[in-house]
Design a protein around this motif. Structure first.
Motif, PDB file in Angstrom:
ATOM      1  N   ASP A  45       0.801  -1.220   0.000  1.00  0.00           N
ATOM      2  CA  ASP A  45       0.000   0.000   0.000  1.00  0.00           C
ATOM      3  C   ASP A  45       0.838   1.276   0.000  1.00  0.00           C
ATOM      4  O   ASP A  45       0.286   2.372  -0.033  1.00  0.00           O
ATOM      5  CB  ASP A  45      -0.917   0.027   1.224  1.00  0.00           C
ATOM      6  N   ILE A  46       2.166   1.171   0.016  1.00  0.00           N
ATOM      7  CA  ILE A  46       3.025   2.354   0.055  1.00  0.00           C
ATOM      8  C   ILE A  46       3.218   2.864  -1.369  1.00  0.00           C
ATOM      9  O   ILE A  46       3.543   2.104  -2.289  1.00  0.00           O
ATOM     10  CB  ILE A  46       4.378   2.023   0.708  1.00  0.00           C
ATOM     11  N   ASP A  47       3.026   4.170  -1.544  1.00  0.00           N
ATOM     12  CA  ASP A  47       3.189   4.772  -2.868  1.00  0.00           C
ATOM     13  C   ASP A  47       4.658   4.769  -3.276  1.00  0.00           C
ATOM     14  O   ASP A  47       5.562   4.799  -2.443  1.00  0.00           O
ATOM     15  CB  ASP A  47       2.691   6.215  -2.858  1.00  0.00           C
ATOM     16  N   ALA A  48       4.900   4.750  -4.572  1.00  0.00           N
ATOM     17  CA  ALA A  48       6.264   4.760  -5.101  1.00  0.00           C
ATOM     18  C   ALA A  48       6.983   6.047  -4.714  1.00  0.00           C
ATOM     19  O   ALA A  48       8.194   6.039  -4.456  1.00  0.00           O
ATOM     20  CB  ALA A  48       6.242   4.592  -6.616  1.00  0.00           C
ATOM     21  N   ASP A  49       6.242   7.180  -4.675  1.00  0.00           N
ATOM     22  CA  ASP A  49       6.861   8.446  -4.284  1.00  0.00           C
ATOM     23  C   ASP A  49       7.325   8.402  -2.827  1.00  0.00           C
ATOM     24  O   ASP A  49       8.392   8.921  -2.486  1.00  0.00           O
ATOM     25  CB  ASP A  49       5.874   9.604  -4.477  1.00  0.00           C
ATOM     26  N   THR A  53      11.134   8.804  -1.443  1.00  0.00           N
ATOM     27  CA  THR A  53      11.467   9.776  -0.402  1.00  0.00           C
ATOM     28  C   THR A  53      12.170   9.102   0.766  1.00  0.00           C
ATOM     29  O   THR A  53      13.184   9.608   1.278  1.00  0.00           O
ATOM     30  CB  THR A  53      10.187  10.475   0.099  1.00  0.00           C
ATOM     31  N   LEU A  54      11.673   7.957   1.185  1.00  0.00           N
ATOM     32  CA  LEU A  54      12.306   7.230   2.285  1.00  0.00           C
ATOM     33  C   LEU A  54      13.713   6.762   1.923  1.00  0.00           C
ATOM     34  O   LEU A  54      14.631   6.850   2.750  1.00  0.00           O
ATOM     35  CB  LEU A  54      11.442   6.028   2.680  1.00  0.00           C
ATOM     36  N   LEU A  55      13.892   6.296   0.692  1.00  0.00           N
ATOM     37  CA  LEU A  55      15.223   5.872   0.267  1.00  0.00           C
ATOM     38  C   LEU A  55      16.181   7.052   0.190  1.00  0.00           C
ATOM     39  O   LEU A  55      17.355   6.919   0.542  1.00  0.00           O
ATOM     40  CB  LEU A  55      15.144   5.148  -1.073  1.00  0.00           C
ATOM     41  N   ASN A  56      15.699   8.199  -0.239  1.00  0.00           N
ATOM     42  CA  ASN A  56      16.549   9.396  -0.293  1.00  0.00           C
ATOM     43  C   ASN A  56      16.953   9.829   1.118  1.00  0.00           C
ATOM     44  O   ASN A  56      18.093  10.214   1.347  1.00  0.00           O
ATOM     45  CB  ASN A  56      15.842  10.529  -1.027  1.00  0.00           C
ATOM     46  N   GLU A  57      16.019   9.769   2.062  1.00  0.00           N
ATOM     47  CA  GLU A  57      16.345  10.131   3.442  1.00  0.00           C
ATOM     48  C   GLU A  57      17.346   9.140   4.039  1.00  0.00           C
ATOM     49  O   GLU A  57      18.251   9.529   4.772  1.00  0.00           O
ATOM     50  CB  GLU A  57      15.081  10.192   4.282  1.00  0.00           C
TER      51      GLU A  57
END
Length: 62
Positions: A45-49, A53-57
């Protein structure tokens, strides 16, 4: 020898009483149901955006 047998029988009786008392207690009822409560987020259910964002953080922290 009589004292040893008496101590053994007393110990066995105490163990039996403790086992009966513990079997009467429903210890499983005190444990929370792992399926009840607040489930974690479903990865589907997690959006790709949000993932980006989480990977960038995460990359910024490393």
């Amino acid at each position: 020898m009589h004292k040893v047998v008496k101590a053994f029988l007393l110990s066995a009786a105490a163990t039996g009483v403790a086992a009966l008392l513990l079997s009467q207690l429903d210890l499983d009822a005190a444990r929370p149901d792992p399926d009840a409560g607040f489930p974690g987020p479903d990865p589907e259910d997690i959006d790709a955006d949000d993932v980006e964002t989480l990977l960038n953080e995460l990359a910024a922290q490393l």
